[in-house]
Design an enzyme around this catalytic site. Sequence first.
Site, PDB file in Angstrom:
ATOM      1  N   GLU A  14       0.826  -1.208   0.000  1.00 38.32           N
ATOM      2  CA  GLU A  14       0.000   0.000   0.000  1.00 38.32           C
ATOM      3  C   GLU A  14       0.860   1.258   0.000  1.00 38.32           C
ATOM      4  OE1 GLU A  14      -2.768   0.010   3.263  1.00 38.32           O
ATOM      5  OE2 GLU A  14      -2.950  -2.167   3.253  1.00 38.32           O
ATOM      6  N   HIS A  72       0.889  -2.102  10.406  1.00 42.19           N
ATOM      7  CA  HIS A  72       0.436  -0.730  10.184  1.00 42.19           C
ATOM      8  C   HIS A  72      -0.992  -0.541  10.682  1.00 42.19           C
ATOM      9  CE1 HIS A  72      -0.863  -3.010   6.648  1.00 42.19           C
ATOM     10  NE2 HIS A  72      -1.809  -2.105   6.441  1.00 42.19           N
ATOM     11  N   ARG A  92      -5.042  -9.489  11.099  1.00 43.55           N
ATOM     12  CA  ARG A  92      -5.224  -8.652  12.279  1.00 43.55           C
ATOM     13  C   ARG A  92      -4.527  -9.306  13.467  1.00 43.55           C
ATOM     14  NH1 ARG A  92     -10.351  -9.078  12.476  1.00 43.55           N
ATOM     15  NH2 ARG A  92     -10.750  -7.486  10.927  1.00 43.55           N
TER      16      ARG A  92
END
Length: 218
Positions: A14, A72, A92
């Site tokens: 990303e 992040h 997660r």
Amino acid sequence: AYAERVEGERGKTELWYVVDCEPGATLIHGLKKRISKEEFARHIADGTLLSVCNRVPVHKGDVFFIPAGTLHAIGKGILICEIQQSSNTTYRVYDYGRLGRDGKPRPLHIEKALDVLTLTPQSQPQLFPAMTFFAEYEARMLVASEYFTVYHFCLHGRCAMKTDRQSFHSLVVLDGLLEVEYRSGVDHLEKGDSLFVPADYGPYWLRGTGSFILSMVP
């Protein structure tokens, strides 16, 4: 390779561009220092993961490149423009004690995350110099990776654009008012609007005053 083998889709590298933020806003980008998988798992188990996270103060216009495998999280009070690989896979490892719609904690993906997590601090990308030799706009490359290339444009006049077979153009307006002229007509874009121009469409033109993010595949 791991994502394709385990999840049946690509990983998720990303780029975050900070469109706006509240004073004092922070985000998490990687770790403060190199740690082992065992240390990372122990911090998750005893609820001290945030103590090893690299929490970074953010400002409007900041850029963060986040390769797949980087820990992040976006903090409160931050509006970002996110460019990423086409992937829905997220592992997660910490959820701040939040509950899902069913009233239960959302699932974590600790074992999978440990398989791919980057356990060393991540550096920030070095921004390229702005191209200021154009009469009616400035352009700055934010990142050039194997998955996408991203530019920031400041327009104060007219800009001719063109897509070829190599890539589409994806635009996100950050501020101002822009007019887009195609072969078939004219559109108007304002802050928050996005535009997708297919690959091999050919020429189109932008006019107005404002700034926008341009993304394409390399």
